[in-house]
Design a protein around this motif. Structure first.
Motif, PDB file in Angstrom:
ATOM      1  N   VAL A 116       0.806  -1.221   0.000  1.00  0.00           N
ATOM      2  CA  VAL A 116       0.000   0.000   0.000  1.00  0.00           C
ATOM      3  C   VAL A 116       0.840   1.274   0.000  1.00  0.00           C
ATOM      4  N   CYS A 117       0.314   2.284  -0.707  1.00  0.00           N
ATOM      5  CA  CYS A 117       0.767   3.668  -0.562  1.00  0.00           C
ATOM      6  C   CYS A 117      -0.466   4.513  -0.369  1.00  0.00           C
ATOM      7  N   CYS A 118      -0.517   5.205   0.753  1.00  0.00           N
ATOM      8  CA  CYS A 118      -1.603   6.150   1.038  1.00  0.00           C
ATOM      9  C   CYS A 118      -0.943   7.511   1.209  1.00  0.00           C
ATOM     10  N   GLU A 119      -1.109   8.352   0.204  1.00  0.00           N
ATOM     11  CA  GLU A 119      -0.432   9.648   0.215  1.00  0.00           C
ATOM     12  C   GLU A 119      -0.954  10.555   1.328  1.00  0.00           C
ATOM     13  N   ASP A 120      -0.058  11.448   1.777  1.00  0.00           N
ATOM     14  CA  ASP A 120      -0.474  12.477   2.723  1.00  0.00           C
ATOM     15  C   ASP A 120      -1.622  13.270   2.108  1.00  0.00           C
ATOM     16  N   GLY A 121      -2.582  13.647   2.932  1.00  0.00           N
ATOM     17  CA  GLY A 121      -3.737  14.397   2.467  1.00  0.00           C
ATOM     18  C   GLY A 121      -4.951  13.526   2.204  1.00  0.00           C
ATOM     19  N   PHE A 122      -4.745  12.185   2.135  1.00  0.00           N
ATOM     20  CA  PHE A 122      -5.894  11.303   1.918  1.00  0.00           C
ATOM     21  C   PHE A 122      -6.828  11.434   3.111  1.00  0.00           C
ATOM     22  N   TRP A 123      -8.108  11.598   2.846  1.00  0.00           N
ATOM     23  CA  TRP A 123      -9.089  11.943   3.879  1.00  0.00           C
ATOM     24  C   TRP A 123      -9.204  10.928   4.998  1.00  0.00           C
ATOM     25  N   ARG A 124      -8.817   9.698   4.781  1.00  0.00           N
ATOM     26  CA  ARG A 124      -8.868   8.668   5.824  1.00  0.00           C
ATOM     27  C   ARG A 124      -7.514   7.984   5.986  1.00  0.00           C
ATOM     28  N   LYS A 125      -6.451   8.762   5.816  1.00  0.00           N
ATOM     29  CA  LYS A 125      -5.097   8.216   5.929  1.00  0.00           C
ATOM     30  C   LYS A 125      -4.869   7.556   7.284  1.00  0.00           C
ATOM     31  N   GLY A 126      -5.380   8.136   8.338  1.00  0.00           N
ATOM     32  CA  GLY A 126      -5.213   7.542   9.669  1.00  0.00           C
ATOM     33  C   GLY A 126      -5.798   6.143   9.747  1.00  0.00           C
ATOM     34  N   ASN A 127      -6.984   5.963   9.179  1.00  0.00           N
ATOM     35  CA  ASN A 127      -7.605   4.639   9.163  1.00  0.00           C
ATOM     36  C   ASN A 127      -6.750   3.638   8.376  1.00  0.00           C
TER      37      ASN A 127
END
Length: 163
Positions: A116-127
């Protein structure tokens, strides 16, 4: 590499990867092609199958219903491809919502296939970060880092299956 797009028939292969993640109804950058271009440089990946869900003939007017043949075909194609893939690359673009990609993360979190890559700014990055940490899913900060990690994993799989 051989790319399979919906609704093409999914054929068994020695090694395969599914490109999950942000599409935003076709409005996001074509990061899938960027990954394919990067991976195509690798000679020993020429027989790897890439399942790319970015359908060339997607019609935004299709009713998103189980009764709609084209829509149902697309969703089932994606689920079949993820189930058949050896690796699932999941890229979540920072400025997207990607609710279907979030569902795919949940569906395949225990599969051992996700990277996985979840970029900074993704609305549910914490999840996403918590699920990845909890499930032991490798996570990267950029698409380039993710692509490099997936290509490395594919090379290892090709090597193992060739023996």
């Amino acid at each position: 590499m051989k790319t399979i797009l919906p609704p093409q028939v999914i054929t068994p292969s020695d090694v395969s990867v599914f490109l999950a993640g942000t599409i935003d109804m076709g409005n996001s950058a074509d990061w899938q092609q960027k990954f394919i271009n990067q991976a195509n440089v690798e000679e020993n990946l020429k027989d790897v199958i890439v399942f790319n869900p970015r359908r060339a003939s997607w019609d935004h007017s299709w009713t998103q219903s189980i009764e709609n043949i084209q829509f149902s075909e697309q969703v089932n194609w994606e689920l079949d491809a993820m189930e058949n893939a050896d690796v699932i690359l999941l890229f979540l673009e920072g400025n997207s919502k990607s609710p279907i990609s979030m569902m795919e993360l949940g569906l395949f979190a225990d599969s051992g296939k996700l990277i996985v890559c979840c970029e900074d700014g993704f609305w549910r990055k914490g999840n996403v970060d918590i699920v990845c940490k909890r499930k032991g899913i490798d996570q990267y900060q950029t698409l380039d880092q993710l692509s490099t990690a997936v290509i490395s994993k594919l090379k290892k799989l090709v090597g193992v299956k060739a023996k």
